[in-house]
Design a protein around this motif. Structure first.
Motif, short mmCIF file in Angstrom:
data_model
loop_
_atom_site.label_atom_id
_atom_site.label_comp_id
_atom_site.label_asym_id
_atom_site.label_seq_id
_atom_site.Cartn_x
_atom_site.Cartn_y
_atom_site.Cartn_z
N ALA A 10 49.04 43.70 27.94
CA ALA A 10 48.79 43.05 26.65
C ALA A 10 48.40 41.61 26.90
CB ALA A 10 50.04 43.12 25.77
N GLY A 11 47.13 41.31 26.63
CA GLY A 11 46.60 39.99 26.93
C GLY A 11 45.86 40.01 28.24
N ALA A 12 44.73 40.73 28.26
CA ALA A 12 43.98 40.88 29.52
C ALA A 12 42.97 39.76 29.66
CB ALA A 12 43.29 42.25 29.55
N GLY A 13 43.48 38.55 29.92
CA GLY A 13 42.63 37.42 30.25
C GLY A 13 42.38 37.40 31.74
N ASP A 14 42.38 36.22 32.32
CA ASP A 14 42.07 36.08 33.74
C ASP A 14 43.09 36.82 34.61
OD1 ASP A 14 41.01 35.29 36.17
OD2 ASP A 14 41.69 33.22 36.02
N VAL A 15 44.35 36.44 34.53
CA VAL A 15 45.37 37.06 35.37
C VAL A 15 45.54 38.53 34.99
CG1 VAL A 15 47.80 37.03 36.02
CG2 VAL A 15 46.56 34.89 35.80
N GLY A 16 45.58 38.82 33.69
CA GLY A 16 45.77 40.20 33.25
C GLY A 16 44.66 41.12 33.71
N THR A 17 43.42 40.64 33.69
CA THR A 17 42.30 41.47 34.14
C THR A 17 42.36 41.69 35.65
OG1 THR A 17 40.90 40.76 32.31
CG2 THR A 17 39.79 41.63 34.25
N ARG A 18 42.72 40.66 36.40
CA ARG A 18 42.87 40.83 37.85
C ARG A 18 43.96 41.86 38.16
NH1 ARG A 18 40.40 36.52 40.75
NH2 ARG A 18 39.44 35.06 39.26
N LEU A 19 45.05 41.81 37.41
CA LEU A 19 46.10 42.80 37.59
C LEU A 19 45.61 44.19 37.22
CD1 LEU A 19 49.06 43.66 38.07
CD2 LEU A 19 49.51 43.03 35.67
N ALA A 20 44.90 44.31 36.11
CA ALA A 20 44.39 45.61 35.67
C ALA A 20 43.51 46.24 36.73
CB ALA A 20 43.63 45.46 34.35
#
Length: 279
Positions: A10-20
């Motif tokens: 929830a909240g796929a910004g910079d860090v979230g997208t890298r994690l995804a």
């Protein structure tokens, strides 16, 4: 380690997208929630929804784990509260079944002034600003829910696209205190994503971890190093960053899990950024 196979970020910004992307590459079912549209084709199920509007969160799938990595649009208390307190509650309530693991991306802003001393997860929080107060409130709310809550308190992030400091150094706008040691604590965005991935799978995690590299640096040492890399003048004498507090963050608890930073010293990480971007 326990492996959760379905995860909502929830909240796929910079860090979230890298994690995804990291989790999808491992073959896991990853759902990434953001307000704006996102292209597919990367093994991630992109979902559009606004954490501030519960009606837009209808239809979220059941997942094993949740990572809450949202960021507010504005730097004021109302915006922080809307995202970190209300938004966290909205997304947990919207899930059809409670997640068995919830990792909350928090901040070292929950700590106060420590005159350059080492601190860790057992150091009592004493936020200096509204951001730390709101994040601490969200952490404590999460701890009351039966959703396997874990908070990762990140230090200052840096990495690709985060080059505002380079501009400030070139323009002579980044003063540093030189009459006393005031420490900067940093973590590369890829290391932050790697730490989140690890905390998803720890079988019996602690409730709180500090996400920081291995090398807290006096801010004048770090900024002088960056200025030299950029061919910019070294920064002049100036005040310490406001509302941050002077402390050295320890990542010992995270390292006990086996975590190792790819960029243990921000001087090396920033040097790689300068080389890659030719800025």
């Amino acid at each position: 380690m326990h492996r959760y196979e379905s995860i909502l970020i929830a909240g796929a910004g910079d860090v979230g997208t890298r994690l995804a992307r990291r989790l999808a590459a491992e073959g896991r079912r990853v759902h990434a929630l953001r307000r704006s549209e996102a292209s597919g084709g990367d093994g991630i199920v992109w979902r559009r929804g606004d954490l501030l509007r519960p009606d837009t969160l209808a239809g979220l799938p059941p997942v094993d784990a949740l990572v809450f990595a949202a960021t507010p649009d504005a730097r004021d208390e109302a915006a922080y509260r809307a995202v970190f307190v209300d938004g966290l509650r909205h997304v947990i309530d919207a899930l059809p079944t409670p997640p068995r693991r919830t990792v909350f991306v928090s901040s070292s802003a929950v700590y106060g002034e420590h005159d350059g001393a080492w601190i860790d997860e057992d150091t009592p929080p004493a936020p200096l600003g509204f951001n730390g107060r709101v994040l601490l409130e969200a952490e404590r709310w999460l701890a009351t829910r039966d959703v396997g809550g874990v908070s990762l308190r990140l230090a200052g992030l840096y990495g690709p696209g985060r080059t505002q400091l380079f501009d400030r150094l070139r323009e002579g706008k980044a003063g540093v205190p030189r009459d006393r040691q005031v420490y900067a604590n940093r973590i590369h965005v890829d290391d932050a994503a790697a730490a989140l991935a690890m905390l998803l799978d720890v079988e019996t995690p602690a409730s709180v971890y500090l996400g920081v590299d291995d090398t807290p640096l006096p801010i004048d040492v770090l900024y002088d190093h960056l200025a030299d890399l950029l061919g910019a003048p070294r920064p002049p004498e100036g005040p310490a960053p406001a509302g941050v507090g002077n402390k050295r963050l320890s990542n010992a608890r995270l390292r006990e899990l086996g975590f190792r930073c790819a960029w243990p010293d921000a001087r090396e990480g920033y040097a790689a950024l300068v080389r890659a971007s030719s800025v």
